[in-house]
Design an enzyme around this catalytic site. Structure first.
Site, mmCIF file in Angstrom:
data_model
loop_
_atom_site.group_PDB
_atom_site.id
_atom_site.type_symbol
_atom_site.label_atom_id
_atom_site.label_comp_id
_atom_site.label_asym_id
_atom_site.label_seq_id
_atom_site.Cartn_x
_atom_site.Cartn_y
_atom_site.Cartn_z
ATOM 1 N N ARG A 65 0.889 -1.286 -0.035
ATOM 2 C CA ARG A 65 -0.163 -0.015 0.158
ATOM 3 C C ARG A 65 0.665 1.579 -0.136
ATOM 4 N NH1 ARG A 65 -2.315 -3.677 3.074
ATOM 5 N NH2 ARG A 65 -1.715 -2.899 4.949
ATOM 6 N N GLU A 102 5.397 -9.873 15.296
ATOM 7 C CA GLU A 102 4.740 -10.277 16.558
ATOM 8 C C GLU A 102 5.042 -11.801 16.608
ATOM 9 O OE1 GLU A 102 0.768 -9.376 16.886
ATOM 10 O OE2 GLU A 102 0.697 -9.656 18.876
#
Ligand code: AMP
Length: 177
Positions: A65, A102
């Site tokens: 993006r 993560e």
């Protein structure tokens, strides 16, 4: 448009999709914003911000993006565009940085001739979350000898404190959550 008016329009037009791509993540979907001609144009103006007066040689967009935002900003600033991509997508010789997510890790790359020594670079993406991706992109620019003039994000998720991962680099975003 004022910064506050633009931020309010952004909040109205960024769609939050719960539990995408996995449970617990609230995905910020910018496609409604991109489809709004006037808002997309205001976003590009806002991202270009103070750099219209010059001083930027290259605009780096982070896959995917970030590409959509960085390329029109580059045109607005009469700067070049450089893609930073996920590992294995660029055809020429590259510099690479891996960083922790993560769960697991990721690796991004840039062509090793894409940024020249001393060139002044804007780094652009849609979302600043933990800051790991933007920090890695800045590291690539600096490995090439470039100077990160500013990191510019459409939005930042302040609870994740991404700015702390970005050290001394200046950071600007159009809207904070
Ligand atoms: P981070 O490295 O944690 O700052 O994550 C930034 C990257 O992940 C950016 O390229 C974003 O496009 C994407 N990202 C992270 N969180 C979100 C979210 N809540 N919605 C949409 N994209 C996200």
């Amino acid at each position: 448009v004022t910064d506050a008016a633009l931020a309010a329009r952004l909040v109205a037009m960024i769609r939050e999709v719960p539990d995408y791509p996995k449970p617990g993540i609230g995905f910020k979907d910018i496609t409604p914003l991109l489809a709004d001609a006037s808002l997309f144009s205001s976003v590009i103006d806002g991202l270009a911000g103070p750099h219209r007066d010059g001083g930027i040689d290259l605009v780096v967009g982070i896959e995917a993006r970030g590409f959509i935002l960085a390329a029109p900003v580059a045109i607005a600033l009469r700067a070049g565009f450089v893609p930073v991509r996920k590992r294995g997508k660029l055809p020429w010789t590259t510099k690479a940085v891996s960083y922790d997510l993560e769960y697991g890790s990721a690796e991004i790359e840039v062509h090793d001739d894409a940024v020249g020594v001393g060139q002044r670079v804007l780094v652009i993406d849609d979302v600043l979350a933990t800051g790991g991706t933007a920090a890695a992109a800045c590291s690539l620019v600096e490995q090439c000898g470039g100077v990160v003039a500013e990191i510019v994000m459409l939005m930042e998720l302040t609870v994740l404190n991404g700015r702390s991962a970005l050290g001394r680099h200046p950071v600007r975003s159009l809207v904070s959550y």
